[in-house]
Design an enzyme around this catalytic site. Structure first.
Site, PDB file in Angstrom:
ATOM      1  N   LYS A  42       0.806  -1.223   0.000  1.00 39.66           N
ATOM      2  CA  LYS A  42       0.000   0.000   0.000  1.00 39.66           C
ATOM      3  C   LYS A  42       0.839   1.273   0.000  1.00 39.66           C
ATOM      4  O   LYS A  42       0.468   2.264  -0.623  1.00 39.66           O
ATOM      5  CB  LYS A  42      -0.992   0.014   1.162  1.00 39.66           C
ATOM      6  CG  LYS A  42      -0.431  -0.237   2.537  1.00 39.66           C
ATOM      7  CD  LYS A  42      -1.553  -0.340   3.574  1.00 39.66           C
ATOM      8  CE  LYS A  42      -1.003  -0.744   4.941  1.00 39.66           C
ATOM      9  NZ  LYS A  42      -0.621  -2.184   4.961  1.00 39.66           N
ATOM     10  N   THR A  43       1.996   1.251   0.690  1.00 42.46           N
ATOM     11  CA  THR A  43       2.855   2.438   0.681  1.00 42.46           C
ATOM     12  C   THR A  43       3.386   2.706  -0.721  1.00 42.46           C
ATOM     13  O   THR A  43       3.324   3.835  -1.219  1.00 42.46           O
ATOM     14  CB  THR A  43       4.029   2.266   1.659  1.00 42.46           C
ATOM     15  OG1 THR A  43       3.521   2.146   2.992  1.00 42.46           O
ATOM     16  CG2 THR A  43       4.972   3.460   1.597  1.00 42.46           C
ATOM     17  N   GLU A  77      -2.643   6.560   1.951  1.00 42.36           N
ATOM     18  CA  GLU A  77      -2.442   5.174   2.352  1.00 42.36           C
ATOM     19  C   GLU A  77      -3.403   4.870   3.492  1.00 42.36           C
ATOM     20  O   GLU A  77      -3.483   5.619   4.467  1.00 42.36           O
ATOM     21  CB  GLU A  77      -0.996   4.962   2.797  1.00 42.36           C
ATOM     22  CG  GLU A  77      -0.724   3.555   3.282  1.00 42.36           C
ATOM     23  CD  GLU A  77       0.723   3.348   3.689  1.00 42.36           C
ATOM     24  OE1 GLU A  77       0.979   2.353   4.407  1.00 42.36           O
ATOM     25  OE2 GLU A  77       1.591   4.162   3.304  1.00 42.36           O
TER      26      GLU A  77
END
Length: 462
Positions: A121-122, A165
């Site tokens: 996700k980052t 995020e």
């Protein structure tokens, strides 16, 4: 569903743990939105001086008087009763909100793109921010690591898009009100919070269900958990648009014809009835192709031309602690990666194998959390065994107390490669002693193992 706060509702805002990566990002954005900001942290960190320069007031150490005349107090999940500032806020009856609620207040009024998943996700949210930025849309963003080329993890842009995020670790992502949701994958993790894998999957379902009418859900076709969610949402919410991406032939955005040269990976993205574009990334690994394809889907849906989206993604050079170069010496390259789940460790080492070519891969791994080590020790060992040499440090406890019988030896005893247990202070010298010209050394984990990168380079130079 509770009413979403707006940034104008917060008043004077005091943030506990303001030096943390997530809370400091919110602090930066609040200052940029004109909010009077103060905060405290247990440690005197460089980010406190940065926030002071922006106009915030920061304190080292917690004390009730630090709250001043605050109207709202922002906390993260690690702040508990017994913290003098938290207790004082409760005593005064101040509004106390989670970091995610404060970020949601900042995002109120923007077109919000959120990225969630057990892994990736980052990087994916960073790619989306870079893509929109390079395309000239000046997005706002809040991400869990500094983005290479931008040098920060949060920024208030001039456009209408906000990229965030979305952290699932404590279910706080349910505080957001997204217009777009990207789900990179769903696996059992953070069982210290959820208890069961079924609860993890249900949290992601609730998150996707927050999408409004005509909202967009983007799911990875190669991940069973993500695809199960896509199928469920398609049945339950015909008003939500669902797109899939991946190497799978059934994906709406398909990755084909992958070519790798050093740290660069190139592929063709196909969709519809014959449309395609070439995507060239300066970061290695099939996992990064997946992340970039998710970003591409978001960009094209938002109105970017396909070639503009692909070309803009080609300007992404990584995020802090995501296969981040720490230097080289004696012909040995040293990288650092935040991977702390077996799937992430495996992806990082596969990428390292690609970059190393004929060279060997050596890894220093630091398990993160006793509960995660207990649940996944065998899987960690299997992933680490992809390396030619794997050294394992003691468990980094983070927020947890020790669990009887749970040590890094659970991983070491299951390794099927050379290496074994190593003390933190001995690790740099040990791994440097086995590396030869053309090899790669990786430090892997979510704790302070990242500090070893520079020490390894120094040891190589001896």
């Amino acid at each position: 569903m509770q009413q979403q706060l707006h940034v104008n509702d917060l008043g004077r805002t005091h943030l506990l743990g303001i030096g943390g990566v997530g809370v400091s990002a919110v602090a930066r954005l609040l200052v940029a939105r004109g909010v009077k900001v103060s905060g405290s942290d247990a440690k005197d960190l460089p980010v406190l001086r940065e926030l002071n320069s922006l106009g915030a007031t920061t304190h080292v150490g917690y004390a009730a008087e630090n709250l001043g005349d605050a109207d709202t107090v922002v906390i993260s999940s690690i702040i508990k009763p017994g913290n003098p500032e938290y207790d004082e806020a409760v005593r005064r009856g101040l509004r106390i909100v989670h970091r995610s609620e404060a970020l949601s207040a900042v995002m109120n009024g923007y077109f919000t793109v959120t990225v969630a998943g057990t892994h990736g996700k980052t990087t994916t949210s960073s790619m989306i921010a870079v893509m929109f930025r390079e395309a000239g849309l000046s997005p706002s963003f809040a991400i869990g690591a500094n983005v290479a080329g931008i040098g920060k993890n949060a920024e208030l842009g001039e456009g209408r898009v906000f990229v965030a995020e979305a952290d699932e670790s404590d279910a706080s992502f349910l505080n957001y009100r997204p217009d777009v949701v990207v789900i990179t994958n769903i696996e059992a993790d953070h069982l210290d919070h959820y208890g069961t894998k079924e609860a993890v999957y249900e949290a992601f379902h609730l998150f996707a269900s927050l999408l409004p009418e005509d909202g967009l859900l983007v799911c990875c076709a190669d991940d069973p958990g993500s695809m199960a969610l896509a199928r469920r949402i398609r049945k339950e919410r015909e008003d939500i648009r669902v797109q899939t991406y991946g190497f799978d032939d059934a994906a709406d955005r398909r990755i084909t014809d992958v070519r790798t040269e050093g740290s660069t990976v190139t592929a063709t993205l196909e969709w519809g009835s014959g449309e395609s574009v070439e995507l060239r990334l300066p970061v290695p690994g099939n996992h990064n192709l997946l992340n970039a394809t998710a970003a591409f889907a978001v960009g094209v849906d938002a109105g970017l031309e396909a070639d503009v989206a692909a070309r803009s993604l080609g300007q992404f050079h990584g995020s802090a602690r995501r296969f981040e170069s720490k230097g080289d010496a004696r012909g040995v390259r040293v990288f650092d990666d935040y991977a702390h789940h077996p799937t992430e460790v495996l992806a990082a080492l596969k990428a390292a194998r690609t970059v190393a070519g004929e060279g060997k891969v050596h890894v220093v791994f630091q398990p993160h959390l006793f509960s995660r080590t207990r649940e996944f020790s065998q899987e960690f060992a299997e992933a680490l065994s992809l390396a030619d040499t794997a050294y394992v440090l003691d468990i980094y406890p983070a927020r947890e107390e020790p669990i009887p019988g749970v040590t890094s030896e659970l991983i070491v005893n299951a390794l099927e490669t050379s290496g074994g247990a190593v003390a933190f202070d001995d690790a740099a010298k040990q791994v440097a002693s086995v590396a030869q010209e053309g090899d790669i050394i990786m430090t892997v984990g979510a704790g302070d193992v990242t500090e070893l990168g520079a020490k390894i380079v120094e040891a190589l130079n001896v």
